[in-house]
Design a protein around this motif. Structure first.
Motif, mmCIF file in Angstrom:
data_model
loop_
_atom_site.group_PDB
_atom_site.id
_atom_site.type_symbol
_atom_site.label_atom_id
_atom_site.label_comp_id
_atom_site.label_asym_id
_atom_site.label_seq_id
_atom_site.Cartn_x
_atom_site.Cartn_y
_atom_site.Cartn_z
ATOM 1 N N CYS A 145 0.804 -1.226 0.000
ATOM 2 C CA CYS A 145 0.000 0.000 0.000
ATOM 3 C C CYS A 145 0.833 1.271 0.000
ATOM 4 O O CYS A 145 0.401 2.302 -0.487
ATOM 5 C CB CYS A 145 -0.964 -0.017 1.186
ATOM 6 S SG CYS A 145 -0.170 0.287 2.788
ATOM 7 N N GLY A 146 2.024 1.221 0.600
ATOM 8 C CA GLY A 146 2.880 2.412 0.646
ATOM 9 C C GLY A 146 2.586 3.357 1.788
ATOM 10 O O GLY A 146 3.325 4.313 1.990
ATOM 11 N N HIS A 147 1.517 3.111 2.573
ATOM 12 C CA HIS A 147 1.232 4.047 3.671
ATOM 13 C C HIS A 147 0.955 3.408 5.026
ATOM 14 O O HIS A 147 0.675 4.112 5.985
ATOM 15 C CB HIS A 147 0.096 5.006 3.275
ATOM 16 C CG HIS A 147 -1.099 4.343 2.694
ATOM 17 N ND1 HIS A 147 -1.992 3.629 3.460
ATOM 18 C CD2 HIS A 147 -1.538 4.254 1.419
ATOM 19 C CE1 HIS A 147 -2.935 3.148 2.670
ATOM 20 N NE2 HIS A 147 -2.685 3.502 1.417
ATOM 21 N N CYS A 148 1.032 2.083 5.147
ATOM 22 C CA CYS A 148 0.893 1.471 6.480
ATOM 23 C C CYS A 148 2.228 1.641 7.230
ATOM 24 O O CYS A 148 3.223 2.068 6.647
ATOM 25 C CB CYS A 148 0.520 -0.009 6.361
ATOM 26 S SG CYS A 148 1.840 -1.075 5.730
ATOM 27 N N ALA A 150 6.441 -6.451 4.347
ATOM 28 C CA ALA A 150 5.612 -6.734 5.516
ATOM 29 C C ALA A 150 4.330 -5.904 5.527
ATOM 30 O O ALA A 150 3.662 -5.798 6.552
ATOM 31 C CB ALA A 150 6.412 -6.485 6.789
ATOM 32 N N CYS A 151 3.973 -5.324 4.378
ATOM 33 C CA CYS A 151 2.762 -4.488 4.276
ATOM 34 C C CYS A 151 1.566 -5.189 4.916
ATOM 35 O O CYS A 151 1.337 -6.382 4.693
ATOM 36 C CB CYS A 151 2.464 -4.198 2.806
ATOM 37 S SG CYS A 151 0.958 -3.229 2.559
ATOM 38 N N VAL A 152 0.784 -4.439 5.705
ATOM 39 C CA VAL A 152 -0.345 -5.043 6.423
ATOM 40 C C VAL A 152 -1.442 -5.529 5.469
ATOM 41 O O VAL A 152 -2.278 -6.345 5.873
ATOM 42 C CB VAL A 152 -0.961 -4.069 7.458
ATOM 43 C CG1 VAL A 152 0.068 -3.682 8.503
ATOM 44 C CG2 VAL A 152 -1.566 -2.848 6.782
ATOM 45 N N THR A 153 -1.445 -5.058 4.213
ATOM 46 C CA THR A 153 -2.476 -5.532 3.289
ATOM 47 C C THR A 153 -2.212 -6.978 2.863
ATOM 48 O O THR A 153 -3.117 -7.666 2.395
ATOM 49 C CB THR A 153 -2.582 -4.657 2.022
ATOM 50 O OG1 THR A 153 -1.353 -4.735 1.298
ATOM 51 C CG2 THR A 153 -2.880 -3.200 2.376
HETATM 52 ZN ZN LIG Z 1 1.592 -1.181 3.406
#
Ligand SMILES: [Zn+2]
Ligand SMILES: [Zn+2]
Length: 338
Positions: free
Chosen positions: A94-97, A107-110
């Motif tokens: 996502c680039g913003h978590c 490791a992006c939460v999405t």
């Molecule tokens: Zn993310």
């Protein structure tokens, strides 16, 4: 209605079904990729079994995708139809978590995973978020590029992020789909490449791949052999056997690291050996799209190639069984006939 071929799993533990599907549209922020080849990875079993948390069927597996950009969705910059591209396990971020903001895009939460949370490359086309897409060098054949998206990426990225420097002993445990690439990368990166596998018969192959030392773990104690070389700065554990990992940890040099990329369920650890030499055991996630791009560029330049067996898309079920049998030499790749 324009249709395409896709191989899907309709329910947990279901068979692979070849179906006709409508060609999907490139959504906002995504690219449509015409698939030329898709590698079969052991992790595709998660799609088939439905054991990945939260996954839903029907699902098209496949996260070793090589192809060309076919259509560009709204809001995407920097990509155009006709570019050679690849997609791996990381299905975008996502680039913003919080993890993304710390630069840990993997490791992006999405938690997007190609072929698991979205349809993958066992098809003529797939849709991928722009963040999941890597540029491929012009001079790599799609069927050879495909296994580098996961097996190649994992071993290349683990080794280049290890503490080993040129000249250091870097051992690769296991000489299968991942290991046969890991040995090549270790040699091309300038490490003292050591291959560890079971049986004397694998030695000629190991040496052809660039290993300067071969250790037969059935006939020799791999830890003792590594210590004779001064100990390994890194041991890349590609085997999925916890016993094999336990047997090599004693071969780590002071400050050495056992770098685990093989998904063994458990392993025995010697805490005293770890603390006495500041040694460590560490896991390594494969990587994101920019890491794939680096892997492919390095491979094209240095001549690292996977050894593959190819099957046409319609024979995906047979190809998957071949991979699961452990007899394939060494990666199985589906080709789309273009
Ligand atoms: Zn993310
Ligand atoms: Zn994989």
């Amino acid at each position: 209605m324009a249709t395409m071929r896709a191989v899907q799993v309709t329910r947990p533990n279901g068979s692979f079904e070849v179906v006709e599907r409508r060609i999907p549209e490139a959504a906002e922020g995504s690219l449509r990729i015409q698939v030329q080849a898709c590698g079969i990875c052991h992790s595709d079993a998660l799609t088939r079994q439905g054991t990945y948390p939260g996954m839903v069927h029907p699902r098209v597996p496949g996260h070793e995708v090589a192809g060309v950009v076919d259509a560009v969705g709204r809001g995407v910059t920097g990509w155009e139809p006709g570019q050679k591209v690849g997609v791996g396990w990381n299905g975008g971020y996502c680039g913003h978590c919080d993890p993304c903001r710390r630069g840990d895009f993997f490791a992006c939460v999405t938690g997007q995973v190609t072929g698991i949370t979205s349809d993958g490359g066992y098809a003529d086309y797939l849709i991928a978020p722009a963040s999941a897409v890597a540029r491929l060098p012009a001079d790599l054949a799609p069927a050879e590029a495909a296994p580098l998206m996961c097996a190649g990426l994992t071993t290349f990225n683990a080794l280049r992020n290890s503490a080993a420097r040129p000249g250091d002993v870097a051992a690769v445990l296991g000489l299968g789909g991942l290991g046969h690439l890991g040995v090549q990368y270790a040699a091309k990166m300038g490490f003292h490449a050591v291959a560890i596998a079971r049986g004397k018969d694998k030695e000629p192959l190991a040496r052809k791949l660039g290993a300067s030392v071969y250790i037969d773990s059935q006939a020799q104690d791999p830890a003792a052999e590594l210590l004779k070389l001064g100990g390994a700065k890194v041991i890349l554990a590609t085997a999925t056997s916890g016993e094999a990992m336990s047997a090599v940890q004693g071969g780590l040099a002071v400050h050495g690291t056992l770098l685990v990329v093989g998904a063994a369920p458990t392993m025995q650890v010697s805490p005293v050996w770890l603390l006495a030499g500041c040694r460590s055991i560490k896991g390594w996630y494969s990587g994101t799209s920019i890491d794939i791009q680096d892997t492919l560029a390095f491979s094209a330049r240095t001549g690292v190639r996977p050894m593959i067996e190819t099957f046409p898309l319609e024979r995906a079920s047979e190809a998957f069984d071949r991979m699961m049998s452990g007899k394939a030499r060494f990666r199985v790749v589906l080709t789309m006939g273009r």
